[in-house]
Design a protein around this motif. Structure first.
Motif, PDB file in Angstrom:
ATOM      1  N   VAL A   1       8.265   1.196  -4.083  1.00 53.48           N
ATOM      2  CA  VAL A   1       7.515   0.216  -3.294  1.00 53.48           C
ATOM      3  C   VAL A   1       7.952   0.299  -1.834  1.00 53.48           C
ATOM      4  O   VAL A   1       7.125   0.363  -0.923  1.00 53.48           O
ATOM      5  CB  VAL A   1       7.738  -1.199  -3.869  1.00 53.48           C
ATOM      6  N   PHE A   2       9.249   0.318  -1.621  1.00 49.67           N
ATOM      7  CA  PHE A   2       9.794   0.489  -0.268  1.00 49.67           C
ATOM      8  C   PHE A   2      10.738   1.691  -0.297  1.00 49.67           C
ATOM      9  O   PHE A   2      11.639   1.747  -1.129  1.00 49.67           O
ATOM     10  CB  PHE A   2      10.569  -0.753   0.178  1.00 49.67           C
ATOM     11  N   ALA A   3      10.526   2.624   0.634  1.00 52.65           N
ATOM     12  CA  ALA A   3      11.342   3.838   0.623  1.00 52.65           C
ATOM     13  C   ALA A   3      12.775   3.563   1.077  1.00 52.65           C
ATOM     14  O   ALA A   3      13.715   4.226   0.636  1.00 52.65           O
ATOM     15  CB  ALA A   3      10.700   4.899   1.507  1.00 52.65           C
ATOM     16  N   GLU A   4      12.954   2.598   1.961  1.00 57.58           N
ATOM     17  CA  GLU A   4      14.285   2.281   2.490  1.00 57.58           C
ATOM     18  C   GLU A   4      14.517   0.776   2.382  1.00 57.58           C
ATOM     19  O   GLU A   4      13.577  -0.006   2.580  1.00 57.58           O
ATOM     20  CB  GLU A   4      14.363   2.649   3.987  1.00 57.58           C
ATOM     21  N   PRO A   5      15.759   0.360   2.144  1.00 57.53           N
ATOM     22  CA  PRO A   5      16.018  -1.090   2.069  1.00 57.53           C
ATOM     23  C   PRO A   5      15.572  -1.844   3.325  1.00 57.53           C
ATOM     24  O   PRO A   5      15.054  -2.958   3.230  1.00 57.53           O
ATOM     25  CB  PRO A   5      17.538  -1.172   1.893  1.00 57.53           C
ATOM     26  N   TRP A   6      15.726  -1.226   4.493  1.00 58.41           N
ATOM     27  CA  TRP A   6      15.354  -1.965   5.710  1.00 58.41           C
ATOM     28  C   TRP A   6      13.839  -2.136   5.827  1.00 58.41           C
ATOM     29  O   TRP A   6      13.370  -3.095   6.445  1.00 58.41           O
ATOM     30  CB  TRP A   6      15.978  -1.349   6.971  1.00 58.41           C
TER      31      TRP A   6
ATOM     32  N   PRO B   1       0.822  -1.230   0.000  1.00 61.71           N
ATOM     33  CA  PRO B   1       0.000   0.000   0.000  1.00 61.71           C
ATOM     34  C   PRO B   1       0.852   1.275   0.000  1.00 61.71           C
ATOM     35  O   PRO B   1       1.958   1.282   0.537  1.00 61.71           O
ATOM     36  CB  PRO B   1      -0.799  -0.110   1.309  1.00 61.71           C
ATOM     37  N   PRO B   2       0.308   2.336  -0.589  1.00 63.23           N
ATOM     38  CA  PRO B   2       1.022   3.618  -0.565  1.00 63.23           C
ATOM     39  C   PRO B   2       1.056   4.187   0.855  1.00 63.23           C
ATOM     40  O   PRO B   2       0.245   3.794   1.702  1.00 63.23           O
ATOM     41  CB  PRO B   2       0.169   4.503  -1.478  1.00 63.23           C
ATOM     42  N   GLY B   3       1.978   5.110   1.085  1.00 68.32           N
ATOM     43  CA  GLY B   3       2.134   5.692   2.417  1.00 68.32           C
ATOM     44  C   GLY B   3       0.844   6.280   2.969  1.00 68.32           C
ATOM     45  O   GLY B   3       0.514   6.095   4.136  1.00 68.32           O
ATOM     46  N   TRP B   4       0.091   6.979   2.122  1.00 62.96           N
ATOM     47  CA  TRP B   4      -1.118   7.651   2.630  1.00 62.96           C
ATOM     48  C   TRP B   4      -2.138   6.643   3.143  1.00 62.96           C
ATOM     49  O   TRP B   4      -2.882   6.932   4.073  1.00 62.96           O
ATOM     50  CB  TRP B   4      -1.740   8.588   1.585  1.00 62.96           C
TER      51      TRP B   4
END
Lengths: 207, 110
Positions: free
Chosen positions: B13-18, A125-128
């Protein structure tokens, strides 16, 4: 001049990851040493979620439902089976329910518990969707939330908000836009946005 | 909502690798039968609620901090990875990063 410890141009040592990253690495190391996880399976999972599943899966399902009345009926009847038959990845034992938008009712999905979401069809899911603001306001004032997304519904259309759980995850089947007769399923799928399957958008009108 | 809803901007999809690592670790543990997903969701929801009492969560980094905290507590409780085991291994990883020349692969001794 002595290089700064974190000068990106001249690291004396490997760049130290942030604290939570080290905590995750520690968990992985311990669980691997105990034989409780397979590191290769983690890489496979990340690759799957980053590259192989996402809203394109959901868009294909929606486009097919628009084009094929039998498929649409089966999807509304038992989405879990239809999605499994299509071979979309999903192993959390989730039960999938598709809710159809009509001129009378617009559907919108939230998870007030945490962020339950139809992963096999929409990916991560997106952050929002995970934010406190959306999770709290979607139920309380859905029309205002829709307005924030630029969606204004006709007066006569009611809004129904579906609260996903770990067991039941909802996907919105948006209404097929006008002027799309004769379009192929691929062309139809291009009109389906991720947010339209959460209910915070309406599909694009072909230009 | 203005500060949390960004419309039309592609997001990784993921902002950070962790974030990806802790997500995959949890899904893998569920898939290998260590816990049911419903049990996980209930615990995670409790953590989110507790964190949300003091500030509004934006669904980004704070979401995965709550996720990690939940997983650590879960594994401490079920014996998969006790807190006392985690701390020295984390320190060992930190030391490994700080003593490995830049560009070389980082690994733990032993």
């Amino acid at each position: 001049m002595r290089p700064m410890p974190h000068d990106h141009s001249d690291h004396p040592h490997a760049l130290l990851p942030p604290d939570p990253a080290l905590r995750v690495k520690a968990l992985e190391t311990i669980l691997t040493r105990k034989g409780l996880i397979d590191p290769a399976a983690l890489d496979e999972l990340i690759d799957t979620y980053e590259n192989r599943i996402g809203p394109k899966n959901g868009a294909r399902v929606v486009a097919r439902a628009w084009a094929d009345p039998m498929f649409r009926a089966a999807l509304l009847e038992d989405a879990t089976r239809v999605v499994a038959d299509l071979g979309f990845y999903g192993r959390q034992g989730e039960h999938m329910v598709v809710v159809e938008n009509t001129p009378q009712q617009h559907n919108m999905v939230v998870c007030t518990l945490c962020s339950c979401y139809p992963w096999p069809l929409l990916g991560i899911p997106p952050g929002w969707y995970k934010s406190d603001a959306y999770r709290a306001r979607a139920v309380r004032e859905p029309r205002k939330v829709l307005a924030d997304f630029g969606v204004t519904l006709p007066e006569g259309t009611s809004v129904r908000v579906w609260d996903s759980t770990a067991e039941v995850r909802y996907l919105v089947l948006p209404m097929r836009p006008e002027g799309t007769d004769g379009l192929s399923e691929d062309a139809l799928a291009d009109l389906v946005t991720r947010d339209s399957m959460i209910g915070t958008d309406i599909p694009k009108v072909p230009s | 909502m203005n500060d949390c809803v960004t419309i039309g901007v592609p997001e990784p999809v993921f902002a950070e690798p962790w974030h990806a690592q802790v997500f995959a670790l949890t899904v893998h543990l569920n898939e290998t039968g260590r816990f049911a997903w419903g049990e996980w969701a209930e615990r995670f929801s409790t953590t989110l609620k507790r964190h949300g009492l003091s500030r509004e969560l934006d669904g980004g980094d704070d979401y995965f901090h709550a996720w990690l905290e939940t997983l650590e507590a879960f594994l401490d409780e079920d014996g998969g990875a006790l807190k006392d085991e985690v701390s020295p291994i984390k320190d060992a990883w930190e030391k490994a990063y700080l003593t490995t020349p830049h560009g070389a692969p980082v690994a733990l001794d032993g």
